[in-house]
Design a protein around this motif. Sequence first.
Motif, mmCIF file in Angstrom:
data_model
loop_
_atom_site.group_PDB
_atom_site.id
_atom_site.type_symbol
_atom_site.label_atom_id
_atom_site.label_comp_id
_atom_site.label_asym_id
_atom_site.label_seq_id
_atom_site.Cartn_x
_atom_site.Cartn_y
_atom_site.Cartn_z
ATOM 1 N N GLY A 39 0.812 -1.210 0.000
ATOM 2 C CA GLY A 39 0.000 0.000 0.000
ATOM 3 C C GLY A 39 0.844 1.259 0.000
ATOM 4 O O GLY A 39 2.056 1.229 0.185
ATOM 5 N N THR A 40 0.179 2.378 -0.217
ATOM 6 C CA THR A 40 0.818 3.685 -0.175
ATOM 7 C C THR A 40 0.330 4.418 1.062
ATOM 8 O O THR A 40 -0.637 3.999 1.714
ATOM 9 C CB THR A 40 0.458 4.507 -1.422
ATOM 10 O OG1 THR A 40 -0.970 4.695 -1.432
ATOM 11 C CG2 THR A 40 0.910 3.807 -2.704
ATOM 12 N N GLU A 41 0.957 5.520 1.374
ATOM 13 C CA GLU A 41 0.539 6.311 2.528
ATOM 14 C C GLU A 41 -0.909 6.778 2.392
ATOM 15 O O GLU A 41 -1.694 6.625 3.336
ATOM 16 C CB GLU A 41 1.499 7.486 2.749
ATOM 17 C CG GLU A 41 1.307 8.208 4.074
ATOM 18 C CD GLU A 41 0.130 9.175 4.117
ATOM 19 O OE1 GLU A 41 -0.354 9.476 5.222
ATOM 20 O OE2 GLU A 41 -0.315 9.635 3.040
ATOM 21 N N PRO A 42 -1.322 7.337 1.239
ATOM 22 C CA PRO A 42 -2.732 7.752 1.132
ATOM 23 C C PRO A 42 -3.701 6.577 1.320
ATOM 24 O O PRO A 42 -4.744 6.731 1.944
ATOM 25 C CB PRO A 42 -2.837 8.328 -0.284
ATOM 26 C CG PRO A 42 -1.442 8.745 -0.621
ATOM 27 C CD PRO A 42 -0.544 7.745 0.058
ATOM 28 N N HIS A 43 -3.352 5.416 0.796
ATOM 29 C CA HIS A 43 -4.189 4.220 0.954
ATOM 30 C C HIS A 43 -4.319 3.859 2.429
ATOM 31 O O HIS A 43 -5.420 3.656 2.950
ATOM 32 C CB HIS A 43 -3.563 3.066 0.158
ATOM 33 C CG HIS A 43 -4.347 1.794 0.208
ATOM 34 N ND1 HIS A 43 -4.334 0.949 1.291
ATOM 35 C CD2 HIS A 43 -5.163 1.220 -0.706
ATOM 36 C CE1 HIS A 43 -5.102 -0.087 1.044
ATOM 37 N NE2 HIS A 43 -5.622 0.046 -0.150
ATOM 38 N N ALA A 44 -3.186 3.775 3.116
ATOM 39 C CA ALA A 44 -3.187 3.409 4.538
ATOM 40 C C ALA A 44 -3.922 4.440 5.377
ATOM 41 O O ALA A 44 -4.648 4.094 6.318
ATOM 42 C CB ALA A 44 -1.755 3.240 5.035
ATOM 43 N N LEU A 112 -9.007 1.829 -3.041
ATOM 44 C CA LEU A 112 -8.401 1.569 -4.343
ATOM 45 C C LEU A 112 -6.977 2.114 -4.439
ATOM 46 O O LEU A 112 -6.649 3.143 -3.851
ATOM 47 C CB LEU A 112 -9.248 2.198 -5.440
ATOM 48 C CG LEU A 112 -10.694 1.724 -5.507
ATOM 49 C CD1 LEU A 112 -11.444 2.502 -6.585
ATOM 50 C CD2 LEU A 112 -10.775 0.237 -5.752
ATOM 51 N N SER A 113 -6.170 1.401 -5.184
ATOM 52 C CA SER A 113 -4.832 1.832 -5.566
ATOM 53 C C SER A 113 -4.769 1.732 -7.079
ATOM 54 O O SER A 113 -5.475 0.905 -7.669
ATOM 55 C CB SER A 113 -3.762 0.909 -4.973
ATOM 56 O OG SER A 113 -3.804 0.931 -3.578
ATOM 57 N N PRO A 114 -3.940 2.535 -7.725
ATOM 58 C CA PRO A 114 -3.853 2.424 -9.186
ATOM 59 C C PRO A 114 -3.557 0.994 -9.650
ATOM 60 O O PRO A 114 -4.093 0.545 -10.655
ATOM 61 C CB PRO A 114 -2.712 3.381 -9.555
ATOM 62 C CG PRO A 114 -2.739 4.408 -8.463
ATOM 63 C CD PRO A 114 -3.120 3.650 -7.216
ATOM 64 N N SER A 115 -2.764 0.259 -8.888
ATOM 65 C CA SER A 115 -2.392 -1.098 -9.307
ATOM 66 C C SER A 115 -3.472 -2.139 -9.013
ATOM 67 O O SER A 115 -3.430 -3.236 -9.566
ATOM 68 C CB SER A 115 -1.079 -1.515 -8.634
ATOM 69 O OG SER A 115 -1.247 -1.573 -7.230
ATOM 70 N N THR A 116 -4.442 -1.835 -8.154
ATOM 71 C CA THR A 116 -5.448 -2.838 -7.786
ATOM 72 C C THR A 116 -6.879 -2.441 -8.142
ATOM 73 O O THR A 116 -7.796 -3.238 -7.928
ATOM 74 C CB THR A 116 -5.405 -3.122 -6.270
ATOM 75 O OG1 THR A 116 -5.788 -1.932 -5.555
ATOM 76 C CG2 THR A 116 -4.034 -3.598 -5.832
ATOM 77 N N ALA A 117 -7.095 -1.255 -8.662
ATOM 78 C CA ALA A 117 -8.458 -0.762 -8.901
ATOM 79 C C ALA A 117 -9.261 -1.671 -9.814
ATOM 80 O O ALA A 117 -10.439 -1.942 -9.566
ATOM 81 C CB ALA A 117 -8.422 0.659 -9.462
#
Length: 186
Positions: A39-44, A112-117
Motif C-alpha cells: 500500500g501507499t501512505e494515502p491508501h493506509a 483503491l490503488s492504481p495497481s489494484t483498482a
Amino acid sequence: MRHDPAYRKITADEFLEMDFGTDRRFELEDGVIVMMAGGTEPHAWVQGNVFAWLRQHLRGSGCRPYGPDMAVRVSETEVRYPDVSIYCDQPPRDDLTDAKTLANPTVIVEVLSPSTATLDQGTKLEEYKRLPSVRTIAFVDPVNEMCRTVERMSQGWLDHMFSGTRGIEIPTLAIVIPHEDIFARD
C-alpha cells in the motif's frame, strides 16, 4: 506458478492454516497463492480513517469493523483481505481468539490503488456479491477523493457510481461515513 501442472491448487482451509512468516501479504485466488500489492501512505491513511470512524460509530450496535488482517472466505478456493469489513451478530470476542476469518460479512470496503483498482472493482466485486450476507460493498478512491457504493436490493444490485462528496452510504446499518471524515488529512 498458476499454469504449472505440478502446482496443486489449495483450499481456503489449507491457506488459512499457513504461516507465511513474512511481512508480505497474500490472498488465495482460485486455489493459487498470490502476493498482494503493497500500500501507499494515502491508501493506509484513508483505510485508517474509515476504520476509526466505524469503530467509534458502531460501538454497542452489535456490529464490529475489522481491518485488513481479518480474512473473508469468498469460496472454497478464494480468500480475500478487504481493507475494512463489518460483521454483525457475531459470537463474543472471547470466543474468537483463534479466528482467522469470520462468517457472514455485512459490509466490505476496499480502498483503491492504481495497481489494484481493476481487480478490486472487477473480480473482487463479483466475489463479494456472491456472499449472501453482504449488503454493501464500497470502494474508496484516495487519489480523486471519491466513493462508490454497491448496495444489494431485493431486485439486484444498485451501483451508486463515484460521487464527489456523498461519502459511504451503508443503508443496512443506517449510517453514512462522511466524505470529510474519510479523507481527513489530520
